[in-house]
Design a protein around this motif. Structure first.
Motif, PDB file in Angstrom:
ATOM      1  N   GLN A 192       9.924 -21.985  15.129  1.00 42.67           N
ATOM      2  CA  GLN A 192      10.379 -23.206  14.639  1.00 42.67           C
ATOM      3  C   GLN A 192      11.471 -23.967  15.265  1.00 42.67           C
ATOM      4  OE1 GLN A 192      15.362 -21.216  12.452  1.00 42.67           O
ATOM      5  NE2 GLN A 192      12.962 -19.534  12.788  1.00 42.67           N
ATOM      6  N   GLY A 193      11.212 -23.771  16.431  1.00 43.08           N
ATOM      7  CA  GLY A 193      11.779 -24.158  18.078  1.00 43.08           C
ATOM      8  C   GLY A 193      11.135 -25.759  17.910  1.00 43.08           C
ATOM      9  N   GLU A 194       9.532 -25.689  17.906  1.00 39.01           N
ATOM     10  CA  GLU A 194       9.233 -26.818  17.453  1.00 39.01           C
ATOM     11  C   GLU A 194       9.920 -28.054  16.889  1.00 39.01           C
ATOM     12  OE1 GLU A 194       6.199 -29.702  18.208  1.00 39.01           O
ATOM     13  OE2 GLU A 194       6.427 -27.677  18.947  1.00 39.01           O
ATOM     14  N   THR A 195      10.603 -27.861  16.282  1.00 38.42           N
ATOM     15  CA  THR A 195      11.200 -29.304  15.767  1.00 38.42           C
ATOM     16  C   THR A 195      11.689 -29.592  16.749  1.00 38.42           C
ATOM     17  OG1 THR A 195      12.632 -30.079  13.409  1.00 38.42           O
ATOM     18  CG2 THR A 195      13.875 -27.860  14.880  1.00 38.42           C
ATOM     19  N   TYR A 196      13.000 -29.271  17.889  1.00 39.15           N
ATOM     20  CA  TYR A 196      13.321 -30.211  18.558  1.00 39.15           C
ATOM     21  C   TYR A 196      12.414 -31.084  19.405  1.00 39.15           C
ATOM     22  CZ  TYR A 196      16.804 -26.902  18.113  1.00 39.15           C
ATOM     23  OH  TYR A 196      17.436 -25.592  17.136  1.00 39.15           O
ATOM     24  N   VAL A 197      11.096 -30.865  18.797  1.00 40.88           N
ATOM     25  CA  VAL A 197       9.703 -32.367  19.409  1.00 40.88           C
ATOM     26  C   VAL A 197       9.454 -32.984  18.286  1.00 40.88           C
ATOM     27  CG1 VAL A 197       7.504 -32.858  20.294  1.00 40.88           C
ATOM     28  CG2 VAL A 197       9.134 -30.558  21.456  1.00 40.88           C
ATOM     29  N   ASP A 198       8.988 -32.104  16.939  1.00 37.00           N
ATOM     30  CA  ASP A 198       8.293 -33.652  15.781  1.00 37.00           C
ATOM     31  C   ASP A 198      10.109 -33.990  15.125  1.00 37.00           C
ATOM     32  OD1 ASP A 198       6.453 -31.699  17.088  1.00 37.00           O
ATOM     33  OD2 ASP A 198       6.266 -30.346  14.886  1.00 37.00           O
ATOM     34  N   GLY A 199      10.806 -33.453  15.502  1.00 40.02           N
ATOM     35  CA  GLY A 199      11.965 -33.652  14.055  1.00 40.02           C
ATOM     36  C   GLY A 199      12.299 -34.973  15.381  1.00 40.02           C
ATOM     37  N   THR A 200      11.999 -35.344  15.933  1.00 38.78           N
ATOM     38  CA  THR A 200      13.182 -36.515  16.454  1.00 38.78           C
ATOM     39  C   THR A 200      12.496 -37.894  16.987  1.00 38.78           C
ATOM     40  OG1 THR A 200      11.400 -36.359  18.655  1.00 38.78           O
ATOM     41  CG2 THR A 200      13.582 -34.418  18.678  1.00 38.78           C
ATOM     42  N   ARG A 201      11.311 -37.582  15.709  1.00 35.96           N
ATOM     43  CA  ARG A 201      10.454 -38.647  15.788  1.00 35.96           C
ATOM     44  C   ARG A 201      10.724 -39.174  14.905  1.00 35.96           C
ATOM     45  NH1 ARG A 201       3.855 -36.880  13.740  1.00 35.96           N
ATOM     46  NH2 ARG A 201       4.745 -36.529  11.493  1.00 35.96           N
ATOM     47  N   GLY A 202      10.589 -41.138  15.304  1.00 38.49           N
ATOM     48  CA  GLY A 202      11.033 -42.013  14.948  1.00 38.49           C
ATOM     49  C   GLY A 202      13.027 -42.217  14.350  1.00 38.49           C
ATOM     50  N   VAL A 203      13.336 -40.891  14.666  1.00 36.30           N
ATOM     51  CA  VAL A 203      15.419 -41.121  14.763  1.00 36.30           C
ATOM     52  C   VAL A 203      15.766 -41.923  15.379  1.00 36.30           C
ATOM     53  CG1 VAL A 203      17.374 -39.449  14.431  1.00 36.30           C
ATOM     54  CG2 VAL A 203      14.919 -38.502  13.771  1.00 36.30           C
ATOM     55  N   SER A 204      15.569 -42.402  16.565  1.00 39.10           N
ATOM     56  CA  SER A 204      15.974 -42.940  16.883  1.00 39.10           C
ATOM     57  C   SER A 204      15.280 -43.535  17.889  1.00 39.10           C
ATOM     58  CB  SER A 204      17.460 -42.527  18.341  1.00 39.10           C
ATOM     59  OG  SER A 204      17.642 -43.304  18.894  1.00 39.10           O
ATOM     60  N   ARG A 205      15.376 -44.876  19.348  1.00 36.68           N
ATOM     61  CA  ARG A 205      14.384 -45.209  20.276  1.00 36.68           C
ATOM     62  C   ARG A 205      13.578 -44.492  20.481  1.00 36.68           C
ATOM     63  NH1 ARG A 205      20.104 -47.583  23.497  1.00 36.68           N
ATOM     64  NH2 ARG A 205      20.498 -48.408  22.208  1.00 36.68           N
ATOM     65  N   GLY A 206      13.099 -43.112  21.195  1.00 40.70           N
ATOM     66  CA  GLY A 206      11.765 -42.846  21.048  1.00 40.70           C
ATOM     67  C   GLY A 206      11.638 -42.787  22.519  1.00 40.70           C
ATOM     68  N   THR A 207      12.988 -43.412  24.182  1.00 42.84           N
ATOM     69  CA  THR A 207      12.814 -43.514  25.190  1.00 42.84           C
ATOM     70  C   THR A 207      12.688 -41.337  25.635  1.00 42.84           C
ATOM     71  OG1 THR A 207      15.158 -43.635  25.522  1.00 42.84           O
ATOM     72  CG2 THR A 207      13.467 -45.096  25.039  1.00 42.84           C
ATOM     73  N   ALA A 208      13.424 -40.982  25.588  1.00 46.92           N
ATOM     74  CA  ALA A 208      13.763 -39.945  25.676  1.00 46.92           C
ATOM     75  C   ALA A 208      13.043 -38.562  25.761  1.00 46.92           C
ATOM     76  CB  ALA A 208      15.249 -38.878  24.884  1.00 46.92           C
ATOM     77  N   LEU A 209      12.174 -37.762  26.602  1.00 48.72           N
ATOM     78  CA  LEU A 209      11.263 -36.976  26.226  1.00 48.72           C
ATOM     79  C   LEU A 209      11.559 -35.699  25.695  1.00 48.72           C
ATOM     80  CD1 LEU A 209       8.813 -36.687  27.580  1.00 48.72           C
ATOM     81  CD2 LEU A 209       9.982 -35.413  28.914  1.00 48.72           C
ATOM     82  N   HIS A 210      10.805 -35.686  24.933  1.00 43.71           N
ATOM     83  CA  HIS A 210      11.177 -34.252  24.277  1.00 43.71           C
ATOM     84  C   HIS A 210       9.425 -33.261  24.412  1.00 43.71           C
ATOM     85  CE1 HIS A 210      15.242 -35.241  22.430  1.00 43.71           C
ATOM     86  NE2 HIS A 210      14.279 -36.470  22.138  1.00 43.71           N
ATOM     87  N   SER A 211       9.968 -31.633  25.251  1.00 43.12           N
ATOM     88  CA  SER A 211       8.667 -31.451  25.303  1.00 43.12           C
ATOM     89  C   SER A 211       8.684 -29.984  24.940  1.00 43.12           C
ATOM     90  CB  SER A 211       8.804 -31.286  26.528  1.00 43.12           C
ATOM     91  OG  SER A 211       7.903 -29.927  27.075  1.00 43.12           O
ATOM     92  N   ALA A 212       7.314 -29.709  24.165  1.00 43.30           N
ATOM     93  CA  ALA A 212       7.008 -28.264  23.901  1.00 43.30           C
ATOM     94  C   ALA A 212       5.771 -27.919  24.898  1.00 43.30           C
ATOM     95  CB  ALA A 212       6.654 -28.056  22.508  1.00 43.30           C
TER      96      ALA A 212
END
Length: 927
Positions: free
Chosen positions: A382-402
């Motif tokens: 379920q930790g995949e959500t720390y990548v997928d769940g960031t989509r569209g929430v803010s500016r999208g400049t932070a890297l989120h890696s799985a």
């Protein structure tokens, strides 16, 4: 079956299997109300204990249930009943039924992160098969290993290391009864000059104490003769690598939280966040004045609190995400255990096999999440959500890696949870779901990593994240951003990565607002097979589709493709043209079935004028997988945009993405596609609104409908949107809507409560919230507790057949003074008779005896002398007025005197037992 058995258990099994029934519903004089025949039956191993408002649904496991990061759930079919607490024996799980609508519980089950714990006669794991060719494909068909990257963060640095521990006075956290320890181990570079970045580690949820025999318990503080499990020392190998590279590291203990976090909605992420920030507060003090620091800290260089990396494992992973959120957007003071100023900056987080109970990732703090392919504790990844769940929430400049690590399990990242390395008893968590001969994950399998291999690979990728997030060395980025290279120090580990954020922009997102053709917009979380991306039996086979609080969740979609010949194109056109200006490539995240290789897709784009250009072709290989792994995971593939530029495509206004398969048949799911450019931009956290949902208690009231406001706190800055899910009567799934939130403005989250004049215990009506855009969520789950204000019906017992000849049934009727809107429970206690012979184990039906008391007729003894306070438990279903309790006797050829059975009615009102009248049944000899 355990001793106390509900009436419905026996009645239902009697119908299903032809057993003599102990309890049967009496005819109901009010035919419009439900009959007792609609009452739930409970499978073997289940029972309901208590009565009069103290009822608990209980399941007892044949063996000890390991204490881990996954939250255990009681479900009735697909419906969540609640999260049980474990008894001291580690085998018994109990869920209080106050506020729970048990309903027709015909399919009770115990699950943890997609793993079923109670499946009798079936695979106790997820008991599912992969689809089609995926199941049959040999693991020799796994994708080729990625090439080795030119830099290797797993190589030790130039510094020797020093190590020590500190222990500060324990702290009280709001909501916990017992103080929590402030204990940590420090590993630091020896001889390093200047201020050094700080890496803080937090272990996950595990047993807290052990004794000389190896028995593990979850208590705090540890009792006499027991020692604390030193989980906080389990990351020393990671700490030593980072310390050699110049980082000050500290790993903190959280046993006091682990022993008290049983059923918190967020898995106690809030408590752990407070603990992390309390430690950081001390480190800020010590950086300002080293003379006040403990000896272990004084040995280390001064820490730079402007460069902090948080690393968490399991529940600790969710906790470091929450600590990053709470540091940027402080929680309501009444809920927080940290009271000081934020004097640190968290530059990145590493989440190792994390839980994601709240699914509230922090969008503006870079993160790397390690997903172990053989995770037996958190098998749905379920930790995949720390990548997928960031989509569209803010500016999208932070890297989120799985980072998907084939062959790694959950526990071995922590040496104190690893057999042969731990001070206490430890085990391979992959065996939690039974001993399997799994070709991918069983011990000895070619793809299964040893403990040391897994730990070395984990340390290497933690160091890669530190090098990118803290040292700002962009050369480390390709190791974790989907670029398809690997670190040499990871050894034989097969590691695959994908990412969002950083240099990505201009998104093609499968959504209802988009148009297309040739494929199918599918729902990632939905029970309807016509709309879901995967069949229900494979729901937990994809980390992208992990369940949250509801089995139907709008806002999560993919584009499903299926073809039987080459050339069948699929199109996706977002509602508005996409700008790919400045991008160097188009990067796609595509799922193909596990164990499949060589899926080829041509990738084309059309601009707003209709001009179409083929960019090139990509190959997508499935991950290695079996029926016990979550391997429907998106591979990241890229195709350059140079062909589009040469063709004069208007990259500022791209209208349609075309995917054309070039293999003869196959399946694929597009998760998303983006414009991509190299580099790691600096991240400036946006000013976001923070939402915390609370709870309130209301009275049911008399007939009529009333509306109540759910308490919602909005803090932070700016305006945002959240998706609110409300439990409303008459709806199979929570009612969902999108709400705009801003600090200081009321949030309209209301519930309707229907009152009446019939008794029903309190009912919990949950509300949960997830961020959509411009907001973050702290406490994601709240509720309205509807308190009953009608009198509880009284019970009486009357004989129906209390004088019978052997071979007949004794029958006693339990009646209510009025029907209730919930099932009511009670017991008929079997008491010794005052004179004469007592009914014995050889006078009643053996199957009835086995069903109710789990004993055999021999040796003969009085029923009143059976162990564990013998009783006949019953339930009167909602809407019914009575139920019959039956005792089937058997005829024999033995001459016997009249035998008696003395029963006393026992119910409860809250914690108070109500002793009712006694009734006696007599059985005459048939001869």
């Amino acid at each position: 079956m355990t001793t106390a058995v509900t009436a419905a258990v026996t009645a239902a099994f009697a119908v299903a299997w032809g057993w003599p029934g102990a309890v049967q519903a009496a005819p109901d004089p009010e035919p419009q109300r439900p009959s007792a025949g609609a009452s739930p039956h409970l499978p073997d191993g289940w029972r309901i204990t208590g009565s009069g408002g103290t009822e608990k649904l209980e399941w007892r496991s044949p063996g000890r249930v390991p204490m881990g990061g996954a939250r255990i759930e009681f479900r009735s079919g697909g419906r969540l009943l609640g999260h049980p607490a474990a008894a001291a024996d580690g085998r018994t799980l109990r869920l209080p039924l106050d506020g729970v609508r048990l309903g027709q519980a015909r399919d009770l089950r115990v699950e943890a992160a997609g793993r079923r714990l109670d499946a009798e006669g079936t695979d106790p794991g997820r008991a599912r098969d992969l689809e089609g060719s995926s199941a049959a494909s040999p693991l020799t068909g796994t994708p080729p290993a990625n090439p080795v990257h030119k830099i290797d963060p797993g190589v030790a640095g130039k510094f020797r290391t020093v190590q020590g521990e500190y222990s500060l006075p324990s702290v009280r956290l709001p909501g916990l009864d017992t103080p929590v320890e402030m204990k940590a181990v420090v590993v630091a570079p020896d001889g390093a000059t200047g201020r050094r970045p700080l890496a803080l580690f937090l272990h996950g949820r595990h047993d807290t104490c052990f004794d000389a025999e190896g028995t593990l318990t979850a208590e705090w503080p540890c009792g006499t003769g027991k020692k604390p499990v030193p989980s906080y020392r389990g990351h020393l190998h990671d700490q030593k690598l980072l310390a050699s590279q110049g980082y000050v590291t500290v790993s903190v203990s959280a046993n006091g939280i682990n022993a008290q976090d049983v059923v918190r909605a967020d898995g106690s992420a809030g408590f752990r966040s407070s603990l992390i920030r309390l430690h950081l507060g001390h480190w800020a003090d010590w950086a300002a004045d080293p003379s006040k620091a403990p000896a272990a800290v004084r040995k280390a260089p001064r820490a730079d609190l402007g460069r902090v990396l948080l690393v968490g494992h399991s529940r600790g992973g969710e906790a470091v995400n929450r600590a990053a959120l709470d540091s940027l957007y402080p929680p309501p003071a009444a809920q927080d255990g940290y009271r000081g100023r934020v004097r640190w900056t968290i530059r990145g987080t590493v989440l190792i096999a994390p839980s994601a109970l709240a699914q509230n990732p922090v969008p503006d703090v870079p993160s790397m999440t390690i997903l172990p392919g053989c995770d037996g504790d958190m098998p749905n990844l379920q930790g995949e959500t720390y990548v997928d769940g960031t989509r569209g929430v803010s500016r999208g400049t932070a890297l989120h890696s799985a980072v998907y690590m084939v062959g790694a399990n959950h526990n071995y990242f922590n040496t104190e949870w690893t057999p042969g390395q731990a001070a206490a008893f430890a085990e391979d968590d992959f065996t939690y779901s039974g001993d399997h001969d799994d070709r991918l994950c069983s011990k000895g399998a070619k793809t299964r990593l040893t403990a040391k291999q897994q730990q070395k690979a984990g340390s290497t990728y933690i160091a890669a994240a530190a090098r990118l997030f803290i040292a700002r060395d962009d050369r480390a980025r390709p190791l974790i951003d989907g670029s398809g290279v690997r670190a040499a120090s990871a050894g034989p580990a097969q590691v695959y990565t994908h990412a969002l954020g950083a240099g990505r922009g201009g998104a093609f997102l499968p959504a209802p607002s988009a148009t297309g053709g040739g494929g199918r917009l599918c729902a990632q979380v939905d029970t309807d097979p016509a709309t879901s991306c995967l069949p229900s039996r494979l729901q937990d086979a994809s980390p992208h589709f992990a369940l949250w609080e509801t089995q139907k969740e709008p806002g999560r979609y993919a584009l499903a493709m299926s073809w039987t010949k080459s050339g069948a194109a699929t199109r996706l056109s977002p509602a508005h043209p996409v700008s790919l200006s400045g991008a160097k490539a188009l990067t796609l995240r595509v799922i193909v079935p596990p164990n499949t290789t060589g899926t080829r897709l041509d990738v084309s784009l059309s601009d707003a004028s209709g001009k179409r250009t083929t960019l090139g072709s990509v190959r997508v290989d499935g991950l290695p997988g079996t029926s016990l792994t979550s391997s429907y995971w998106a591979r990241e593939v890229r195709v350059p945009l140079s062909a589009a530029a040469r063709a004069g495509l208007d990259l500022a206004h791209v209208k349609t993405l075309h995917l054309t398969p070039r293999t003869s048949s196959g399946k694929a799911w597009l998760v998303d596609a983006w414009g991509w450019r190299p580099g790691t931009p600096a991240v400036e956290p946006a000013q976001l609104a923070r939402v915390d949902v609370g709870r309130t208690t209301v009275k049911e009231g008399g007939p009529g409908t009333r509306t109540y406001q759910v308490p919602v706190t909005v803090s932070g800055k700016g305006s945002g949107q959240v998706r609110v899910f409300v439990d409303e009567p008459g709806h199979k799934y929570p009612v969902e809507r999108t709400v705009t939130v801003r600090p200081g403005a009321p949030v309209n989250v209301r519930m309707t409560v229907k009152g009446d004049d019939r008794y029903e215990d309190e009912v919990d009506r949950p509300v949960f919230v997830k961020a959509v855009h411009g907001a973050v969520v702290g406490s994601h789950r709240g509720k309205i507790i509807v308190k009953n204000d009608d009198p509880r019906p009284t019970m009486r017992v009357t004989p129906v057949a209390d004088r019978v000849t052997e071979g007949k049934q004794l029958v006693f009727r339990i009646s209510l003074s009025a029907a209730a809107d919930e099932t009511l429970y009670g017991d008929l206690l079997i008491r010794p008779v005052r004179r004469g012979a007592q009914l014995s184990t050889k006078d009643v039906s053996p199957s009835w005896l086995k069903e109710n008391f789990d004993v055999s007729p021999g040796p003969q003894r009085a029923l009143s002398r059976l162990p564990d306070e013998p009783r006949l438990s019953f339930e009167i279903p909602a809407g019914s007025r009575s139920v019959d309790v039956k005792v089937p006797t058997i005829a024999d050829r033995v001459t016997e005197p009249v035998e008696s059975l003395l029963l006393r009615l026992s119910t409860a009102d809250g914690d108070k037992e109500i002793k009712g009248p006694e009734v006696t049944g007599t059985v005459r000899d048939a001869t």
